[in-house]
Design an enzyme around this catalytic site. Structure first.
Site: not given
Ligand code: APR
Length: 280
Positions: A201, A124, A109, A107, A159
């Site tokens: 999943s 991720h 988040d 996640n 950057c």
């Protein structure tokens, strides 16, 4: 279900190095849709998934358009306003108890960190950061006013270290997992003797490989037969517990030792309560 919750609590208490792997399912009770569940983003809009497979190529070929599309249509909405749910807080408590050593999450988040977990690997990436593919540096997105850069025609952000275009610190389909995270995730998985797999999943690689790597790790056990012979057996070094609304390939392939089927926000707090009772 109660027996499995008690079993998971005992397995956690008996573990010496527990690690949790999480997916979008642990955040649905915070209001963030998952991807492949019954009301998942990809389930409801397969075209959106197909578009998502183009995102990384878009960044490589046209970083300005990548940012314009990202700002116009944020996939998960404004994650800054989302709060952790009891499932996240339960994992934070297990870390505070010294049982859970790391969370490896798919996640983006930031909810594990918001709930209080200190040891989190964002497999991720994380929506709250920007990352430079060239030099690997990450930067807090709060340091960039992307809308203003867009208005001034100054996208993509560059950057500050090597001046290459920055991307969101989110791993898109076909994008390599950042080496630092991939390396440490593998190390943690090879160290753990208990793995909680919550709300995924387990169909996206290379993340879905991590439970398999843990399962393959073997330890030797010795037992004495009635005739006094010593039997040496090789068994899996890691107990793998799935907590998920539905069975997954890990369930069917018996990679996980058992599945506690249901909501992570309900099951994980019950497991933590059992751990507390049996740790008194
Ligand atoms: N409690 C337990 N399980 C849940 C809950 C819940 N409250 N809500 C949903 N689930 C389950 C779903 O049934 C599903 O099996 O969580 C799983 C979520 O699976 P996915 O939607 O595929 O999410 P995830 O496994 O994290 O996806 C992996 O795919 O699109 C990419 O980058 C994206 O990181 C994501 C990756």
């Amino acid at each position: 279900m109660k027996n499995l919750i008690e079993r998971a609590a005992r397995d956690l208490i008996n573990s010496s190095y527990a690690v949790a792997l999480t997916g979008a399912g642990i955040s649905t009770e915070s209001g963030i849709p998952d991807f492949r569940g019954p009301s998942g983003i990809w389930t409801k809009d397969p075209e959106a998934e197909k578009r998502a497979y183009q995102t990384y190529h878009k960044f490589l070929t046209n970083p300005k358009e990548y940012w314009e599309e990202r700002l116009a249509r944020p996939l998960l909405g404004d994650l800054g306003k989302v709060e952790p749910n009891p499932g996240h807080y339960a994992l934070a408590e297990l870390e505070k108890m010294g049982i859970l050593k790391w969370v490896i999450t798919q996640n983006i988040d930031n909810l594990h960190q918001k709930a209080g977990n200190k040891n989190v690997l964002d497999y991720h990436g994380n929506y709250s950061k920007l990352r430079c593919r060239n030099c690997g540096n990450r930067f807090d997105s709060k340091g960039y006013n992307l809308e203003k850069l867009k208005e001034e025609g100054k996208l993509p952000p560059l950057c500050p270290v090597c001046t290459e275009p920055l991307k969101a610190d989110v791993v898109h389909f076909n994008e390599p997992i950042p080496l630092d995270v991939a390396k440490q995730s593998r190390e943690e998985v090879l160290k753990c003797d208990l793995m909680l797999i919550c709300g995924t999943s387990a169909v996206v690689y290379p993340f879905a490989e991590l439970p398999r790597i843990a399962k393959e790790r073997r330890v030797e056990t010795e037992s004495k037969t009635e005739s006094g012979l010593y039997l040496v057996k090789k068994i899996s070094a890691t107990t793998i517990i799935e907590i998920n609304a539905e069975p997954t390939p890990l369930t069917y392939e018996r990679i996980s030792d058992y599945l506690i089927q249901g909501k992570t926000g309900e099951i994980l707090p019950k497991i933590v309560e059992e751990v507390k009772i049996h740790s008194l």
